[in-house]
Design a protein around this motif. Sequence first.
Motif, PDB file in Angstrom:
ATOM      1  N   GLU A 190       0.860  -1.182   0.000  1.00  0.00           N
ATOM      2  CA  GLU A 190       0.000   0.000   0.000  1.00  0.00           C
ATOM      3  C   GLU A 190       0.898   1.234   0.000  1.00  0.00           C
ATOM      4  OE1 GLU A 190      -3.163   0.148   2.919  1.00  0.00           O
ATOM      5  OE2 GLU A 190      -3.027  -2.031   3.106  1.00  0.00           O
ATOM      6  N   GLY A 191       0.503   2.251  -0.728  1.00  0.00           N
ATOM      7  CA  GLY A 191       1.272   3.488  -0.764  1.00  0.00           C
ATOM      8  C   GLY A 191       2.477   3.459  -1.681  1.00  0.00           C
ATOM      9  N   ALA A 192       2.664   2.355  -2.395  1.00  0.00           N
ATOM     10  CA  ALA A 192       3.845   2.224  -3.250  1.00  0.00           C
ATOM     11  C   ALA A 192       3.767   3.096  -4.499  1.00  0.00           C
ATOM     12  CB  ALA A 192       4.061   0.764  -3.633  1.00  0.00           C
ATOM     13  N   ARG A 193       2.661   3.757  -4.708  1.00  0.00           N
ATOM     14  CA  ARG A 193       2.564   4.690  -5.833  1.00  0.00           C
ATOM     15  C   ARG A 193       3.498   5.887  -5.611  1.00  0.00           C
ATOM     16  NH1 ARG A 193      -3.230   6.342  -7.922  1.00  0.00           N
ATOM     17  NH2 ARG A 193      -3.163   4.093  -8.100  1.00  0.00           N
ATOM     18  N   ASP A 194       3.709   6.224  -4.337  1.00  0.00           N
ATOM     19  CA  ASP A 194       4.582   7.328  -3.945  1.00  0.00           C
ATOM     20  C   ASP A 194       6.042   6.940  -4.194  1.00  0.00           C
ATOM     21  OD1 ASP A 194       6.150   9.216  -2.591  1.00  0.00           O
ATOM     22  OD2 ASP A 194       4.704   9.418  -0.962  1.00  0.00           O
ATOM     23  N   LYS A 195       6.737   7.726  -4.994  1.00  0.00           N
ATOM     24  CA  LYS A 195       8.137   7.446  -5.343  1.00  0.00           C
ATOM     25  C   LYS A 195       9.046   7.408  -4.115  1.00  0.00           C
ATOM     26  CE  LYS A 195       8.022   6.946  -9.778  1.00  0.00           C
ATOM     27  NZ  LYS A 195       8.299   5.657 -10.370  1.00  0.00           N
ATOM     28  N   ARG A 196       8.741   8.224  -3.095  1.00  0.00           N
ATOM     29  CA  ARG A 196       9.558   8.199  -1.877  1.00  0.00           C
ATOM     30  C   ARG A 196       9.436   6.865  -1.159  1.00  0.00           C
ATOM     31  NH1 ARG A 196       7.395  13.110   1.232  1.00  0.00           N
ATOM     32  NH2 ARG A 196       5.597  12.484   0.042  1.00  0.00           N
ATOM     33  N   VAL A 197       8.229   6.313  -1.126  1.00  0.00           N
ATOM     34  CA  VAL A 197       8.003   5.004  -0.510  1.00  0.00           C
ATOM     35  C   VAL A 197       8.759   3.942  -1.300  1.00  0.00           C
ATOM     36  CG1 VAL A 197       6.265   3.234   0.009  1.00  0.00           C
ATOM     37  CG2 VAL A 197       5.780   5.642   0.495  1.00  0.00           C
ATOM     38  N   GLN A 198       8.654   3.990  -2.621  1.00  0.00           N
ATOM     39  CA  GLN A 198       9.371   3.033  -3.471  1.00  0.00           C
ATOM     40  C   GLN A 198      10.874   3.097  -3.225  1.00  0.00           C
ATOM     41  OE1 GLN A 198       8.486   3.379  -7.628  1.00  0.00           O
ATOM     42  NE2 GLN A 198       6.285   3.171  -7.327  1.00  0.00           N
ATOM     43  N   ASN A 199      11.420   4.300  -3.225  1.00  0.00           N
ATOM     44  CA  ASN A 199      12.861   4.466  -3.028  1.00  0.00           C
ATOM     45  C   ASN A 199      13.310   3.975  -1.655  1.00  0.00           C
ATOM     46  OD1 ASN A 199      13.275   5.493  -5.594  1.00  0.00           O
ATOM     47  ND2 ASN A 199      13.013   7.611  -4.938  1.00  0.00           N
ATOM     48  N   ASN A 200      12.515   4.249  -0.617  1.00  0.00           N
ATOM     49  CA  ASN A 200      12.856   3.787   0.724  1.00  0.00           C
ATOM     50  C   ASN A 200      12.823   2.262   0.811  1.00  0.00           C
ATOM     51  OD1 ASN A 200      13.364   6.296   1.855  1.00  0.00           O
ATOM     52  ND2 ASN A 200      11.251   6.579   2.525  1.00  0.00           N
ATOM     53  N   LEU A 201      11.815   1.643   0.203  1.00  0.00           N
ATOM     54  CA  LEU A 201      11.737   0.183   0.200  1.00  0.00           C
ATOM     55  C   LEU A 201      12.920  -0.435  -0.543  1.00  0.00           C
ATOM     56  CD1 LEU A 201       7.917  -0.387  -0.415  1.00  0.00           C
ATOM     57  CD2 LEU A 201       9.219  -1.109   1.598  1.00  0.00           C
ATOM     58  N   ILE A 202      13.241   0.102  -1.700  1.00  0.00           N
ATOM     59  CA  ILE A 202      14.356  -0.426  -2.490  1.00  0.00           C
ATOM     60  C   ILE A 202      15.666  -0.271  -1.737  1.00  0.00           C
ATOM     61  CG2 ILE A 202      15.742  -0.019  -4.566  1.00  0.00           C
ATOM     62  CD1 ILE A 202      13.067   0.548  -6.026  1.00  0.00           C
ATOM     63  N   LYS A 203      15.897   0.901  -1.157  1.00  0.00           N
ATOM     64  CA  LYS A 203      17.132   1.150  -0.422  1.00  0.00           C
ATOM     65  C   LYS A 203      17.263   0.203   0.767  1.00  0.00           C
ATOM     66  CE  LYS A 203      19.627   4.839   1.945  1.00  0.00           C
ATOM     67  NZ  LYS A 203      19.592   6.237   2.361  1.00  0.00           N
ATOM     68  N   THR A 204      16.196   0.030   1.515  1.00  0.00           N
ATOM     69  CA  THR A 204      16.221  -0.838   2.690  1.00  0.00           C
ATOM     70  C   THR A 204      16.428  -2.296   2.308  1.00  0.00           C
ATOM     71  OG1 THR A 204      14.773   0.684   3.881  1.00  0.00           O
ATOM     72  CG2 THR A 204      14.923  -1.572   4.726  1.00  0.00           C
ATOM     73  N   LEU A 205      15.637  -2.787   1.346  1.00  0.00           N
ATOM     74  CA  LEU A 205      15.756  -4.184   0.935  1.00  0.00           C
ATOM     75  C   LEU A 205      17.119  -4.474   0.319  1.00  0.00           C
ATOM     76  CD1 LEU A 205      12.198  -4.711  -0.544  1.00  0.00           C
ATOM     77  CD2 LEU A 205      13.146  -5.811   1.495  1.00  0.00           C
TER      78      LEU A 205
END
Length: 79
Positions: free
Chosen positions: A43-58
């Motif tokens: 949820e909320g993955a439409r937001d580029k900041r959320v995407q970038n944070n998930l990618i960076k963390t993973l």
Amino acid sequence: MEVYFHYKENTEKSTESDVSFFQWTSDSRGNKEELIGILVVAEGARDKRVQNNLIKTLSSVLQIAPHRIVIQEMEMEDK
């Protein structure tokens, strides 16, 4: 959020039903197979900041290249 792992195929013979492209997170594979990709549906993955944070963390935690991580928006069903 749902996370699916994609492992390098084993060289052993297996049937189509034994191997799926993305494996559900509850599969316990240990270190037997090499992790080569991740799909995250959140949820909320439409937001580029959320995407970038998930990618960076993973990428940091799982030691996998960022280009091997795919983030998709979770579509919520109408209730």
